[in-house]
Design an enzyme around this catalytic site. Structure first.
Site, short mmCIF file in Angstrom:
data_model
loop_
_atom_site.label_atom_id
_atom_site.label_comp_id
_atom_site.label_asym_id
_atom_site.label_seq_id
_atom_site.Cartn_x
_atom_site.Cartn_y
_atom_site.Cartn_z
CG HIS A 90 -61.45 -57.52 -61.86
ND1 HIS A 90 -60.48 -58.37 -62.35
CD2 HIS A 90 -60.94 -56.29 -61.97
CE1 HIS A 90 -59.44 -57.66 -62.73
NE2 HIS A 90 -59.69 -56.40 -62.52
CG ASP A 225 -61.09 -61.66 -63.23
OD1 ASP A 225 -62.13 -61.15 -63.67
OD2 ASP A 225 -60.35 -61.11 -62.40
CB SER A 652 -58.12 -55.29 -65.23
OG SER A 652 -57.39 -55.44 -64.05
N1 ARG Z 1 -56.41 -57.16 -58.29
C1 ARG Z 1 -57.16 -57.07 -59.49
C2 ARG Z 1 -56.95 -55.77 -60.18
O1 ARG Z 1 -56.73 -54.76 -59.56
C3 ARG Z 1 -58.62 -57.19 -59.25
C4 ARG Z 1 -59.02 -58.53 -58.97
C5 ARG Z 1 -60.47 -58.59 -58.61
N2 ARG Z 1 -60.69 -59.79 -57.89
C6 ARG Z 1 -61.00 -59.82 -56.58
N3 ARG Z 1 -61.03 -60.96 -55.95
N4 ARG Z 1 -61.31 -58.73 -55.92
O2 ARG Z 1 -57.04 -55.69 -61.38
#
Ligand code: ARG
Length: 717
Positions: A90, A225, A652
C-alpha cells in the site's frame, strides 16, 4: 486514566512493569535499553543507533516526496547490499497505479522487474536515511522566555533553528529541527535524501491488498502487503536525481531476512517514521476530534467514495485511474469511523478528564505551580471554543471543496499560464510549454471528467449546507443566483465549457495563450475563488489557536513534572523512532481470543469472487493445493502476525526486527478495536499488524519466480 495510576505506581517499583507504549528517540535509547534487554533483545543501543559505526538505523529509510521529503508517508528497510528496499504494497500503491494502464495493469497482475533495466523510476519519490540526530533543546530555549507571546516564541524558535541548521556541515546533508513534547524539547535530525527510487516488484493486488477495505484496519489479516523498491545513487555513491548511469545504493547496513518465524512472547521491535499521534490531547481536543474532524471526514468521504465507485465500476480504465485515489480516501474514512467507535467504547473521554482532574489537583497544591500552570487548561478550553467555527470550515474545505481535482488543477496551471499569456516567464525557466504539457499529461492520465464533475455536484452543496455564507467561495453566490442553487447543473455547464477539461484543448491553449480566454474560464475562476478563500482563512490572525498552543505546551510540561520518574515518549512527528514489545495474541472482546498469527489457510477460507476484495489468484491456489511451501513453511505458510508495538501511519512498511537484529516482518496496519490508540495507547488491546517475512519470501519465490531477488537477500534459516 487507569493507565496513569498504573504508571505512577509501577514507576516507583520498576519501569519494566510498563508495557509497550512509546515511540522512542534513537539517540536516547540508553533510557530504554535495559528494559529491552530484559525482554530478550540481544543488541546494544550502539548496534541500533550510532553516529560512528554502521548500525540498524542505516538500513531504515523514510519514504517521502520531493516537495516535502521530511514528511515521510511510509517507511522501508534495506534488505540487500544493492539497496533493495522492502516496504508495504500500500506504500507503493500509487506508484504501481501510476505505471498501470489497461494494457499493462500492474495492479491486477503484479510487477516484477527481471533485471535492473526493467526497474521503473519514480520521479518525486525520495528515500531518506538518518545520519545523526541530537538534542538541541538548550540551544533553542536559550532564546525563549516566559514573557514572549506565542508569535514571538515561534519567531525565536525559527531563528534558532536557522542558526542550528547552518552549523550542519557536509556534502549531501539535509537537516531539520523538530519540536517534541508540544514545543518543550527540540531535536536536530540530519539526513541524506535519495531522489532516485525505483520500483522493483509488487504482487498482484489480489495478494498485496487482499481483503481490501473490508479487512483494512482489522485483524485477523491475510495480506501480502509488501513491495520492493531500490534506491540508486550517483556513480560517487551519493544522492543524485534519476540518471541512467546511476548505481544501486551500497548501504552501510542491510537487514538479514529471517525465515525462522515468530513465537508468542518473542521480543520484537520496529524502527520507522510514525507520522503523528496526539497522546497528550486534552478532553477539549478530543471532543473536537470526535465531533468535528472525524465526523466531517466520514460524512464527506462517504459521498466521495460513492461517486468514485460508481465511475470505477463502469470501466476498467477508470478503475485503474482511480484505484489509488479511492484507496487513499477510503483508508482514513474508515479510520475516522472506527476511531470514534473505539473512543466511545473505551471511554477515552473519561480517561482524559481524569488526567485533567489530577493535573488540576497537582497544580492547586502549590502556589508556584498555580502561577506557572494555572491557566493551561482554561487557555485550551477558550482556544477550542474560539477556533471552533474555523475548524469546521477547514474540515469542509479540505474534505469537500478540495475533493474535485479540476478546479485545483486549473488554478495551479493558471499561475504559469498567466505568465505565458503576459510574456513574463522568467529567463531561467526553459521550455515552459513542454513542462506544462508534461504536467497536464500526468494529470489527465488519471483523470475522469464525469467523476470529477459529479464530485462538484455532490460535495459543493454539502459545503454550502454546512458552512456559513460568510465563508463561501465567491462563486457560490453565482450558483445561487444564476442556477438557483443547482450545483449539478452548474457543474455540468462549467465542465462543458472549460478548456481545462481536456488535454487537447489545454494543449491548444498552451500553444496559443490568451489572457482573456483564461480569465473567462469557469473552472479556472472556481479554482481561484477556492484558493482565495483558503488564503483569506489562513491569513486571519488567530489568538484562539495561540491559546491552544500555549495551553498545550504548559499542560505537557506540567504533566511531565508531575510524573518525574516516568520515561516519556514524544508524540510522533515523522521523525525516526523505535518501539519495542512482543509478539502476542489479544482479546478483542469478552469471550474471544485472537491468535497472534494467520496462515495461508485463512486466505483460502476467505476466498471471494474474482475481481472482488477477496479474490485469490489461481497460482496461489495451485501452490496451496500442491503444498508447495518449503522452505518457508511445512503444512502451511504463516501470512501475518501481531505485536504490541506502538506504531501509527507513516510506520507502514517499517522493519519488524527480532532480538538478533534480523527482519521478521514489515508493519502494515493497526487493529480497529484500538483505533483510539493515536490518542490514548491501549495497552491490552492495541496491536500492530505485520506481514511475516516467510510469506514475503514465499511470494517472491513461488508466486513471482524472482529467484534473482532472493539471491540478493541474506536469508536466515
Ligand atoms: N490501514 C493501513 C495504513 O494506514 C493501510 C492499509 C491499506 N490497505 C487497504 N486495504 N486499503 O497504513
Amino acid at each position: 486514566m487507569k493507565k496513569f495510576f498504573i504508571i505512577t505506581i509501577a514507576s516507583l517499583v520498576t519501569l519494566s512493569a510498563r508495557a509497550d507504549e512509546g515511540m522512542w528517540l534513537l539517540s536516547l535509547l540508553n533510557k530504554n535499553i535495559d528494559e529491552m534487554r530484559a525482554m530478550g533483545c540481544k543488541l546494544s543501543a550502539e548496534d541500533i543507533y550510532s553516529v560512528n559505526q554502521a548500525c540498524l538505523k542505516d538500513a531504515v529509510v523514510g519514504l517521502g516526496r520531493a516537495g516535502n521529503p521530511f514528511r515521510h508517508f511510509c517507511t522501508g528497510e534495506i534488505i540487500s547490499p544493492k539497496g533493495l528496499v522492502m516496504t508495504n504494497h500500500h506504500c507503493a500503491f500509487s506508484l504501481i497505479q501510476e505505471h498501470s494502464t489497461v494494457e499493462h495493469d500492474y495492479l491486477s497482475n503484479g510487477f516484477w522487474a527481471r533485471s535492473s533495466s526493467e526497474e521503473i523510476s519514480n520521479p518525486g519519490t525520495t528515500a531518506s536515511i538518518l545520519q545523526w540526530m541530537e538534542d538541541v533543546t538548550e540551544r533553542v530555549t536559550a532564546r525563549l522566555n516566559d514573557e514572549m507571546s506565542e508569535e514571538e516564541r515561534q519567531k525565536a524558535i525559527g531563528e534558532a533553528s536557522t542558526e542550528i541548521l547552518a552549523t550542519v556541515q557536509g556534502d549531501h546533508l539535509q537537516a531539520q529541527v523538530q519540536a517534541m513534547f508540544e514545543g518543550n524539547q527540540f531535536f536536530l535530525l540530519v539526513y541524506k535524501i535519495y531522489p532516485d527510487v525505483r520500483l522493483v516488484g509488487a504482487p498482484p493486488q489480489s495478494m498485496g491488498k487482499f481483503g481490501g477495505d473490508t479487512d483494512n484496519w482489522m485483524w485477523p489479516r491475510h495480506t501480502a502487503d509488501f513491495s520492493l523498491l531500490r534506491v540508486y545513487t550517483g556513480p560517487d555513491g551519493e544522492p543524485a536525481a534519476y540518471a541512467p548511469g546511476n548505481i544501486p545504493l551500497v548501504p552501510r547496513h542491510f537487514f538479514p531476512v529471517s525465515a525462522k518465524g515468530v513465537q508468542e512472547g518473542d521480543f520484537a521491535m520496529i524502527m520507522g517514521f510514525p507520522g503523528s499521534t496526539d497522546r497528550f490531547l486534552t478532553s477539549f481536543g478530543l471532543e473536537e476530534t470526535m465531533n468535528v474532524t472525524n465526523a466531517i471526514r466520514y460524512e464527506a468521504r462517504t459521498e466521495i467514495l460513492r461517486v468514485m465507485k460508481t465511475g470505477m465500476d463502469a470501466s476498467t480504465k477508470t478503475r485503474i485511474q482511480y484505484a489509488a485515489k479511492y484507496a487513499q480516501c477510503a483508508n482514513y474514512w474508515k479510520y475516522s469511523h472506527e476511531q470514534n467507535i473505539a473512543l466511545e467504547n473505551l471511554n477515552t473521554m473519561g480517561a482524559k478528564e481524569q488526567i485533567e482532574r489530577e493535573f488540576t489537583a497537582w497544580v492547586n497544591a502549590d502556589p508556584a505551580r498555580v502561577a506557572r500552570y494555572g491557566e493551561a487548561l482554561e487557555l485550551i478550553r477558550e482556544g477550542y471554543a474560539g477556533t471552533r467555527e474555523s475548524t469546521i470550515t477547514y474540515a469542509y474545505l479540505g474534505e469537500a471543496l478540495f475533493a474535485p481535482e479540476l478546479p485545483k488543477f486549473a488554478a495551479e496551471m493558471g499561475e504559469a499560464l498567466d505568465m505565458l499569456c503576459s510574456g513574463s516567464v522568467p529567463d531561467h525557466v526553459t521550455d515552459i510549454e513542454g513542462r506544462l504539457k508534461n504536467f497536464a499529461g500526468r494529470f489527465f492520465k488519471d483523470f475522469d471528467r464525469e467523476i470529477d464533475q459529479n464530485l462538484v455536484a455532490t460535495l459543493f452543496p454539502l459545503y454550502r449546507d454546512r458552512v456559513d455564507e460568510s465563508r463561501w467561495p465567491s462563486t457560490f453566490q453565482l450558483v445561487n443566483k444564476k442556477y438557483k442553487g443547482d450545483f449539478a447543473k452548474y457543474a455540468r455547464e462549467i465542465y462543458a465549457s472549460s478548456f481545462f477539461t481536456s488535454e487537447e484543448a489545454l494543449s491548444a491553449f498552451i500553444d496559443k495563450p490568451n489572457a482573456k480566454k483564461l480569465a473567462a474560464d469557469p473552472c479556472y475562476q472556481l479554482g481561484k475563488a477556492i484558493r482565495e478563500l483558503y488564503r483569506q482563512l489562513a491569513g486571519a490572525t488567530n489568538d484562539a489557536q495561540e491559546k491552544i498552543n500555549k495551553g498545550n505546551r504548559l499542560f505537557v510540561d506540567g504533566l511531565m513534572k508531575m510524573n518525574p520518574t516516568r520515561v516519556w515518549g514524544p508524540d510522533a512527528n515523522s521523525t525516526i523512532r523505535l518501539t519495542y514489545g512482543q509478539v502476542g495474541s489479544y482479546r478483542p472482546k469478552d469471550g474471544v481470543i485472537y491468535d497472534f498469527y494467520t496462515t495461508i489457510e485463512g486466505v483460502i477460507q476467505k476466498e471471494g469472487p474474482a475481481g472482488g476484495e477477496f479474490e485469490v489468484p489461481q497460482i496461489l491456489k495451485e501452490r496451496y493445493a500442491a503444498k508447495d511451501f518449503a522452505p518457508y513453511g511445512k503444512d502451511h505458510v504463516v501470512t501475518c502476525f501481531i505485536t504490541n508495538n506502538d506504531i501509527t501511519g507513516g510506520n507502514s512498511g517499517s522493519p519488524v526486527i527480532n532480538a538478533n537484529g534480523e527482519l521478521i516482518g514489515a508493519a502494515f496496519d493497526g487493529n480497529s478495536e484500538a483505533m483510539s490508540g493515536d490518542i490514548d495507547f491501549e495497552e491490552k488491546l492495541q496491536r500492530c499488524i505485520n506481514v511475516d517475512t516467510r510469506y514475503v519470501l514465499f511470494v517472491i519465490d513461488k508466486i513471482a519466480g524472482a529467484k534473482h531477488l532472493l539471491d540478493e537477500i541474506t536469508i536466515v534459516y
